[in-house]
Design a protein around this motif. Sequence first.
Motif, PDB file in Angstrom:
ATOM      1  N   SER A 293      51.425  18.948  30.304  1.00 33.73           N
ATOM      2  CA  SER A 293      51.195  18.598  28.898  1.00 33.73           C
ATOM      3  C   SER A 293      52.341  19.011  27.998  1.00 33.73           C
ATOM      4  N   GLY A 294      53.317  19.807  28.562  1.00 32.97           N
ATOM      5  CA  GLY A 294      54.496  20.133  27.774  1.00 32.97           C
ATOM      6  C   GLY A 294      54.717  21.598  27.529  1.00 32.97           C
ATOM      7  N   THR A 295      53.813  22.438  28.004  1.00 36.29           N
ATOM      8  CA  THR A 295      53.975  23.877  27.801  1.00 36.29           C
ATOM      9  C   THR A 295      55.012  24.403  28.804  1.00 36.29           C
ATOM     10  N   ARG A 296      56.060  25.130  28.321  1.00 33.92           N
ATOM     11  CA  ARG A 296      57.161  25.563  29.183  1.00 33.92           C
ATOM     12  C   ARG A 296      57.445  27.061  29.105  1.00 33.92           C
ATOM     13  N   SER A 297      56.624  27.806  28.414  1.00 33.62           N
ATOM     14  CA  SER A 297      56.885  29.247  28.259  1.00 33.62           C
ATOM     15  C   SER A 297      55.872  30.056  29.049  1.00 33.62           C
ATOM     16  N   ASP A 298      56.367  31.121  29.702  1.00 39.89           N
ATOM     17  CA  ASP A 298      55.454  32.031  30.390  1.00 39.89           C
ATOM     18  C   ASP A 298      54.528  32.681  29.369  1.00 39.89           C
ATOM     19  N   GLY A 299      53.276  32.956  29.800  1.00 36.96           N
ATOM     20  CA  GLY A 299      52.366  33.642  28.888  1.00 36.96           C
ATOM     21  C   GLY A 299      50.927  33.483  29.297  1.00 36.96           C
ATOM     22  N   VAL A 300      50.072  34.059  28.434  1.00 37.01           N
ATOM     23  CA  VAL A 300      48.622  34.002  28.682  1.00 37.01           C
ATOM     24  C   VAL A 300      48.046  32.762  28.005  1.00 37.01           C
ATOM     25  N   TYR A 301      47.273  31.991  28.762  1.00 31.89           N
ATOM     26  CA  TYR A 301      46.669  30.760  28.236  1.00 31.89           C
ATOM     27  C   TYR A 301      45.211  30.669  28.698  1.00 31.89           C
ATOM     28  N   THR A 302      44.429  29.837  28.011  1.00 32.97           N
ATOM     29  CA  THR A 302      43.045  29.586  28.400  1.00 32.97           C
ATOM     30  C   THR A 302      42.978  28.262  29.143  1.00 32.97           C
ATOM     31  N   ILE A 303      42.387  28.300  30.345  1.00 34.80           N
ATOM     32  CA  ILE A 303      42.205  27.079  31.124  1.00 34.80           C
ATOM     33  C   ILE A 303      40.703  26.870  31.369  1.00 34.80           C
ATOM     34  N   TYR A 304      40.336  25.646  31.788  1.00 27.18           N
ATOM     35  CA  TYR A 304      38.917  25.294  31.936  1.00 27.18           C
ATOM     36  C   TYR A 304      38.677  24.682  33.320  1.00 27.18           C
ATOM     37  N   PRO A 305      38.639  25.532  34.334  1.00 22.11           N
ATOM     38  CA  PRO A 305      38.342  25.002  35.670  1.00 22.11           C
ATOM     39  C   PRO A 305      36.928  24.426  35.710  1.00 22.11           C
ATOM     40  N   ASP A 306      36.644  23.582  36.699  1.00 29.16           N
ATOM     41  CA  ASP A 306      35.307  23.025  36.851  1.00 29.16           C
ATOM     42  C   ASP A 306      34.290  24.151  36.949  1.00 29.16           C
ATOM     43  N   GLY A 307      33.204  24.059  36.168  1.00 25.87           N
ATOM     44  CA  GLY A 307      32.166  25.077  36.181  1.00 25.87           C
ATOM     45  C   GLY A 307      32.394  26.190  35.183  1.00 25.87           C
ATOM     46  N   TRP A 308      33.499  26.137  34.424  1.00 24.34           N
ATOM     47  CA  TRP A 308      33.794  27.169  33.414  1.00 24.34           C
ATOM     48  C   TRP A 308      33.976  26.494  32.042  1.00 24.34           C
ATOM     49  N   PRO A 309      32.846  26.047  31.438  1.00 17.30           N
ATOM     50  CA  PRO A 309      32.967  25.300  30.173  1.00 17.30           C
ATOM     51  C   PRO A 309      33.544  26.127  29.031  1.00 17.30           C
ATOM     52  N   ARG A 310      33.368  27.477  29.085  1.00 17.32           N
ATOM     53  CA  ARG A 310      33.913  28.318  28.026  1.00 17.32           C
ATOM     54  C   ARG A 310      35.368  28.719  28.287  1.00 17.32           C
ATOM     55  N   GLY A 311      35.861  28.441  29.482  1.00 16.35           N
ATOM     56  CA  GLY A 311      37.254  28.721  29.813  1.00 16.35           C
ATOM     57  C   GLY A 311      37.499  30.162  30.241  1.00 16.35           C
ATOM     58  N   ILE A 312      38.654  30.386  30.890  1.00 14.76           N
ATOM     59  CA  ILE A 312      39.075  31.737  31.286  1.00 14.76           C
ATOM     60  C   ILE A 312      40.545  31.884  30.934  1.00 14.76           C
TER      61      ILE A 312
END
Length: 332
Positions: A293-312
Amino acid sequence: MAGYIGTSYFVFQQPAYPRDCEEVSNACSSTHNTSGVYLIKPDGYPESFEAYCDNDLDTGGWTILQRRRSDSVNFDRSWKDFRNGFGFLGSEFWIGNEKIAFLTNQKRYQLRMDFENVAGDTYYVTYDDFRISDEWGDYYISSLGAFVISDAIPEWCSANEIFSDETCERTCDDPDTCISVLSLRTETEQCVCVGEYLRQQEQCITLNQCNCFVADKGDVLMDGDFYVNSRCTRNSTCRNNQIIEASYQCSDHATCDERNGVRKCYCNENYEGDGVTCTREVVLRDCYDLYVSGTRSDGVYTIYPDGWPRGIQVYCEMESNGGGWTVSYANN
Protein backbone atom coordinates in the motif's frame (compact mmCIF):
# COMPACT_ATOMS: atom_id res chain seq x y z
CA MET A 1 -133.51 57.90 -31.70
CA ALA A 2 -132.69 58.39 -28.17
CA GLY A 3 -129.21 57.87 -26.91
CA TYR A 4 -127.46 57.79 -23.62
CA ILE A 5 -124.02 58.04 -22.22
CA GLY A 6 -122.97 55.06 -20.20
CA THR A 7 -120.88 55.42 -17.05
CA SER A 8 -118.14 52.91 -16.17
CA TYR A 9 -116.85 52.31 -12.65
CA PHE A 10 -113.29 50.97 -11.96
CA VAL A 11 -112.50 49.59 -8.53
CA PHE A 12 -108.81 49.39 -7.53
CA GLN A 13 -108.41 46.50 -5.08
CA GLN A 14 -105.61 46.57 -2.55
CA PRO A 15 -103.53 43.37 -2.88
CA ALA A 16 -104.06 40.92 -0.03
CA TYR A 17 -100.31 40.88 0.67
CA PRO A 18 -97.54 43.40 0.01
CA ARG A 19 -95.29 42.44 -2.89
CA ASP A 20 -92.01 43.14 -1.10
CA CYS A 21 -90.59 44.64 2.09
CA GLU A 22 -90.81 48.18 0.72
CA GLU A 23 -94.57 47.79 0.51
CA VAL A 24 -94.56 46.27 4.00
CA SER A 25 -92.83 49.40 5.27
CA ASN A 26 -95.27 51.69 3.47
CA ALA A 27 -98.42 49.76 4.36
CA CYS A 28 -98.58 50.80 7.97
CA SER A 29 -96.68 53.46 9.82
CA SER A 30 -96.50 51.22 12.86
CA THR A 31 -94.19 48.83 11.02
CA HIS A 32 -91.84 51.54 9.78
CA ASN A 33 -88.32 51.10 11.15
CA THR A 34 -89.30 47.74 12.65
CA SER A 35 -87.23 44.90 11.23
CA GLY A 36 -88.63 41.39 11.32
CA VAL A 37 -90.42 38.59 9.46
CA TYR A 38 -93.45 39.52 7.29
CA LEU A 39 -95.63 37.83 4.69
CA ILE A 40 -95.13 39.01 1.10
CA LYS A 41 -96.41 37.81 -2.26
CA PRO A 42 -94.63 38.98 -5.44
CA ASP A 43 -96.69 39.34 -8.63
CA GLY A 44 -97.42 35.94 -10.16
CA TYR A 45 -96.07 33.90 -7.26
CA PRO A 46 -98.64 31.22 -6.36
CA GLU A 47 -98.76 31.87 -2.63
CA SER A 48 -97.51 34.21 0.06
CA PHE A 49 -94.32 33.42 1.95
CA GLU A 50 -92.35 34.78 4.87
CA ALA A 51 -89.45 37.15 4.25
CA TYR A 52 -87.15 39.03 6.57
CA CYS A 53 -87.55 42.79 6.16
CA ASP A 54 -84.75 45.12 7.27
CA ASN A 55 -86.11 48.55 8.13
CA ASP A 56 -83.04 49.66 10.09
CA LEU A 57 -80.82 50.10 7.03
CA ASP A 58 -81.01 53.55 5.38
CA THR A 59 -84.71 54.35 4.88
CA GLY A 60 -85.77 50.72 5.32
CA GLY A 61 -87.80 48.44 3.07
CA TRP A 62 -85.00 46.00 2.28
CA THR A 63 -86.00 42.43 1.43
CA ILE A 64 -83.20 40.17 2.69
CA LEU A 65 -82.25 37.41 0.24
CA GLN A 66 -79.43 35.81 2.22
CA ARG A 67 -77.78 36.05 5.60
CA ARG A 68 -74.63 34.20 6.64
CA ARG A 69 -72.92 34.83 9.96
CA SER A 70 -71.67 31.95 12.09
CA ASP A 71 -71.91 29.00 9.67
CA SER A 72 -74.71 27.47 11.79
CA VAL A 73 -76.48 26.55 8.53
CA ASN A 74 -74.81 24.42 5.85
CA PHE A 75 -74.75 26.27 2.50
CA ASP A 76 -73.25 23.33 0.61
CA ARG A 77 -76.64 22.35 -0.85
CA SER A 78 -78.32 20.82 -3.88
CA TRP A 79 -79.87 22.70 -6.80
CA LYS A 80 -83.32 21.90 -5.38
CA ASP A 81 -82.44 23.43 -2.01
CA PHE A 82 -81.22 26.64 -3.62
CA ARG A 83 -84.35 26.73 -5.77
CA ASN A 84 -86.73 26.45 -2.82
CA GLY A 85 -84.65 28.12 -0.10
CA PHE A 86 -83.38 26.87 3.25
CA GLY A 87 -82.30 27.96 6.71
CA PHE A 88 -84.04 30.06 9.35
CA LEU A 89 -85.14 33.66 8.84
CA GLY A 90 -84.13 34.52 12.38
CA SER A 91 -80.52 33.46 11.82
CA GLU A 92 -78.97 32.20 8.55
CA PHE A 93 -80.90 31.48 5.38
CA TRP A 94 -81.23 31.60 1.60
CA ILE A 95 -84.67 32.78 0.52
CA GLY A 96 -84.67 30.68 -2.68
CA ASN A 97 -83.99 31.27 -6.38
CA GLU A 98 -87.63 30.85 -7.39
CA LYS A 99 -88.79 33.55 -4.98
CA ILE A 100 -85.98 35.89 -6.06
CA ALA A 101 -86.92 35.42 -9.73
CA PHE A 102 -90.55 36.47 -9.15
CA LEU A 103 -89.50 39.22 -6.78
CA THR A 104 -86.94 40.89 -9.05
CA ASN A 105 -89.02 40.73 -12.23
CA GLN A 106 -91.97 42.75 -10.92
CA LYS A 107 -90.11 46.09 -10.83
CA ARG A 108 -86.62 47.56 -10.61
CA TYR A 109 -84.58 46.60 -7.55
CA GLN A 110 -81.22 47.53 -6.11
CA LEU A 111 -78.99 44.76 -4.78
CA ARG A 112 -76.86 45.52 -1.74
CA MET A 113 -74.30 43.15 -0.21
CA ASP A 114 -72.96 43.89 3.26
CA PHE A 115 -69.77 42.26 4.58
CA GLU A 116 -68.28 42.15 8.06
CA ASN A 117 -65.07 40.47 9.25
CA VAL A 118 -64.47 39.03 12.72
CA ALA A 119 -62.85 42.28 13.82
CA GLY A 120 -66.13 44.10 13.21
CA ASP A 121 -64.94 46.00 10.12
CA THR A 122 -67.67 46.40 7.49
CA TYR A 123 -68.19 47.53 3.93
CA TYR A 124 -70.85 47.09 1.26
CA VAL A 125 -71.34 47.06 -2.49
CA THR A 126 -74.48 47.85 -4.49
CA TYR A 127 -75.81 47.14 -7.99
CA ASP A 128 -78.55 49.49 -9.08
CA ASP A 129 -80.60 47.16 -11.35
CA PHE A 130 -80.67 43.58 -10.10
CA ARG A 131 -82.76 40.92 -11.80
CA ILE A 132 -82.48 37.15 -12.39
CA SER A 133 -84.20 34.87 -14.90
CA ASP A 134 -86.69 32.13 -14.05
CA GLU A 135 -86.06 28.40 -13.70
CA TRP A 136 -86.10 27.91 -17.49
CA GLY A 137 -83.21 30.35 -17.66
CA ASP A 138 -81.38 28.55 -14.81
CA TYR A 139 -81.89 31.62 -12.59
CA TYR A 140 -79.11 33.36 -14.51
CA ILE A 141 -78.36 36.97 -13.49
CA SER A 142 -79.94 38.93 -16.32
CA SER A 143 -79.16 42.39 -15.00
CA LEU A 144 -76.95 44.04 -12.40
CA GLY A 145 -76.55 47.67 -13.44
CA ALA A 146 -74.00 50.14 -12.11
CA PHE A 147 -71.64 49.03 -9.35
CA VAL A 148 -70.86 51.15 -6.26
CA ILE A 149 -68.58 50.29 -3.33
CA SER A 150 -68.44 51.97 0.08
CA ASP A 151 -65.53 54.25 0.88
CA ALA A 152 -64.13 52.36 3.87
CA ILE A 153 -62.61 49.02 2.82
CA PRO A 154 -61.29 47.00 5.81
CA GLU A 155 -58.31 44.68 5.60
CA TRP A 156 -59.53 41.19 4.77
CA CYS A 157 -57.69 37.95 5.28
CA SER A 158 -56.61 36.09 2.16
CA ALA A 159 -57.87 32.67 1.15
CA ASN A 160 -57.54 29.94 3.81
CA GLU A 161 -56.80 32.50 6.54
CA ILE A 162 -58.83 33.71 9.49
CA PHE A 163 -58.51 36.80 11.65
CA SER A 164 -57.50 35.28 14.97
CA ASP A 165 -55.37 35.63 18.09
CA GLU A 166 -53.60 32.33 17.35
CA THR A 167 -49.96 32.75 18.32
CA CYS A 168 -48.38 30.22 15.98
CA GLU A 169 -48.78 28.60 12.60
CA ARG A 170 -46.89 26.02 10.54
CA THR A 171 -44.86 26.85 7.46
CA CYS A 172 -43.82 24.97 4.33
CA ASP A 173 -40.19 25.38 5.39
CA ASP A 174 -40.81 23.45 8.61
CA PRO A 175 -44.23 21.73 8.59
CA ASP A 176 -43.69 19.89 11.88
CA THR A 177 -42.96 23.01 13.94
CA CYS A 178 -45.45 25.66 15.01
CA ILE A 179 -43.71 28.99 14.37
CA SER A 180 -44.68 31.97 16.53
CA VAL A 181 -46.41 34.61 14.42
CA LEU A 182 -45.58 37.18 17.10
CA SER A 183 -41.95 37.03 15.97
CA LEU A 184 -43.04 38.61 12.68
CA ARG A 185 -46.17 40.54 13.63
CA THR A 186 -47.00 42.47 16.78
CA GLU A 187 -50.81 42.79 16.53
CA THR A 188 -52.88 40.90 19.09
CA GLU A 189 -55.05 39.58 16.27
CA GLN A 190 -53.93 38.99 12.72
CA CYS A 191 -54.59 36.82 9.69
CA VAL A 192 -53.27 33.31 10.31
CA CYS A 193 -53.39 30.08 8.34
CA VAL A 194 -56.16 27.79 9.54
CA GLY A 195 -56.52 24.03 9.93
CA GLU A 196 -54.14 22.02 7.77
CA TYR A 197 -52.98 25.03 5.76
CA LEU A 198 -49.34 26.10 5.92
CA ARG A 199 -47.80 29.49 5.26
CA GLN A 200 -45.52 29.96 2.28
CA GLN A 201 -44.54 33.61 2.10
CA GLU A 202 -47.87 35.50 1.90
CA GLN A 203 -50.04 32.50 1.02
CA CYS A 204 -51.77 29.77 3.00
CA ILE A 205 -51.62 26.54 1.04
CA THR A 206 -52.02 22.80 1.58
CA LEU A 207 -49.04 20.57 2.29
CA ASN A 208 -48.97 19.10 -1.22
CA GLN A 209 -48.67 22.61 -2.70
CA CYS A 210 -45.47 23.40 -0.80
CA ASN A 211 -42.41 23.76 -3.03
CA CYS A 212 -40.47 20.75 -1.74
CA PHE A 213 -43.39 18.35 -1.24
CA VAL A 214 -42.65 14.74 -2.26
CA ALA A 215 -45.79 12.74 -3.03
CA ASP A 216 -44.19 9.34 -2.35
CA LYS A 217 -43.03 10.53 1.08
CA GLY A 218 -46.21 12.50 1.77
CA ASP A 219 -44.18 15.25 3.37
CA VAL A 220 -41.97 18.25 2.66
CA LEU A 221 -38.18 18.12 2.48
CA MET A 222 -36.05 20.77 4.13
CA ASP A 223 -33.55 22.60 1.93
CA GLY A 224 -30.59 20.29 1.26
CA ASP A 225 -32.43 17.12 2.33
CA PHE A 226 -33.06 14.17 0.02
CA TYR A 227 -35.55 11.31 -0.21
CA VAL A 228 -35.00 7.97 -1.95
CA ASN A 229 -38.09 6.01 -2.99
CA SER A 230 -38.91 2.53 -1.67
CA ARG A 231 -37.13 0.71 -4.53
CA CYS A 232 -34.09 2.97 -4.49
CA THR A 233 -34.65 3.92 -8.11
CA ARG A 234 -35.29 7.67 -7.70
CA ASN A 235 -33.76 10.41 -5.57
CA SER A 236 -35.60 13.66 -4.75
CA THR A 237 -33.50 16.53 -3.40
CA CYS A 238 -34.68 19.94 -2.14
CA ARG A 239 -32.49 22.76 -3.46
CA ASN A 240 -33.44 26.43 -3.15
CA ASN A 241 -37.02 25.39 -2.30
CA GLN A 242 -37.36 23.34 -5.48
CA ILE A 243 -37.46 19.55 -5.88
CA ILE A 244 -34.73 18.12 -8.10
CA GLU A 245 -35.61 14.64 -9.33
CA ALA A 246 -32.90 12.23 -10.49
CA SER A 247 -32.64 8.54 -11.30
CA TYR A 248 -30.89 6.47 -8.63
CA GLN A 249 -29.38 2.96 -8.72
CA CYS A 250 -27.56 0.88 -6.14
CA SER A 251 -24.16 -0.62 -6.87
CA ASP A 252 -23.95 -4.38 -7.42
CA HIS A 253 -22.17 -4.45 -4.04
CA ALA A 254 -24.85 -2.43 -2.18
CA THR A 255 -28.26 -2.98 -0.59
CA CYS A 256 -31.35 -0.73 -0.63
CA ASP A 257 -32.17 -0.29 3.06
CA GLU A 258 -33.49 2.16 5.67
CA ARG A 259 -31.16 2.84 8.57
CA ASN A 260 -31.68 5.44 11.30
CA GLY A 261 -34.68 6.75 9.38
CA VAL A 262 -32.72 7.25 6.14
CA ARG A 263 -33.43 5.05 3.11
CA LYS A 264 -30.69 4.79 0.50
CA CYS A 265 -28.14 2.40 -0.96
CA TYR A 266 -25.64 1.08 1.60
CA CYS A 267 -22.42 -0.69 0.57
CA ASN A 268 -22.16 -4.33 1.62
CA GLU A 269 -19.64 -5.60 4.19
CA ASN A 270 -15.98 -5.18 3.18
CA TYR A 271 -17.02 -2.49 0.66
CA GLU A 272 -17.01 1.26 1.05
CA GLY A 273 -18.60 4.15 -0.83
CA ASP A 274 -21.88 6.06 -1.18
CA GLY A 275 -23.93 3.04 -2.16
CA VAL A 276 -24.11 3.99 -5.83
CA THR A 277 -20.39 3.33 -6.15
CA CYS A 278 -18.83 0.73 -3.82
CA THR A 279 -15.19 -0.37 -3.80
CA ARG A 280 -13.69 -3.21 -1.83
CA GLU A 281 -12.03 -2.15 1.39
CA VAL A 282 -8.25 -2.72 1.66
CA VAL A 283 -7.80 -5.10 4.59
CA LEU A 284 -4.25 -4.85 5.95
CA ARG A 285 -3.73 -8.39 7.11
CA ASP A 286 0.07 -8.22 7.52
CA CYS A 287 3.09 -6.00 6.98
CA TYR A 288 3.37 -7.05 3.36
CA ASP A 289 -0.09 -5.53 2.69
CA LEU A 290 1.20 -2.34 4.29
CA TYR A 291 4.30 -2.43 2.12
CA VAL A 292 2.22 -2.90 -1.05
CA SER A 293 0.00 0.00 0.00
CA GLY A 294 3.06 2.27 0.09
CA THR A 295 4.37 2.13 3.63
CA ARG A 296 8.22 2.03 3.53
CA SER A 297 9.39 2.86 7.05
CA ASP A 298 10.20 0.42 9.83
CA GLY A 299 7.90 0.74 12.83
CA VAL A 300 4.92 -0.41 14.82
CA TYR A 301 1.67 -0.76 12.86
CA THR A 302 -1.81 -2.25 13.38
CA ILE A 303 -2.76 -5.14 11.12
CA TYR A 304 -6.03 -7.12 10.85
CA PRO A 305 -5.41 -10.82 10.29
CA ASP A 306 -8.44 -13.05 9.68
CA GLY A 307 -10.30 -13.52 12.98
CA TRP A 308 -8.90 -10.31 14.53
CA PRO A 309 -11.51 -7.62 13.72
CA ARG A 310 -10.04 -5.22 16.31
CA GLY A 311 -6.52 -5.67 14.93
CA ILE A 312 -3.14 -6.33 16.59
CA GLN A 313 0.05 -4.30 16.78
CA VAL A 314 3.20 -5.68 15.15
CA TYR A 315 6.65 -4.42 14.21
CA CYS A 316 7.15 -4.22 10.47
CA GLU A 317 10.57 -4.26 8.77
CA MET A 318 10.17 -2.23 5.63
CA GLU A 319 13.72 -1.07 4.91
CA SER A 320 15.66 -4.37 4.68
CA ASN A 321 15.43 -7.68 2.89
CA GLY A 322 12.93 -6.37 0.40
CA GLY A 323 10.55 -5.00 3.08
CA GLY A 324 7.15 -6.18 4.25
CA TRP A 325 8.38 -8.43 7.04
CA THR A 326 6.05 -8.95 10.04
CA VAL A 327 7.78 -9.13 13.43
CA SER A 328 5.84 -9.96 16.56
CA TYR A 329 5.53 -7.02 18.92
CA ALA A 330 4.75 -7.06 22.59
CA ASN A 331 3.20 -4.01 24.21
CA ASN A 332 4.44 -3.86 27.85
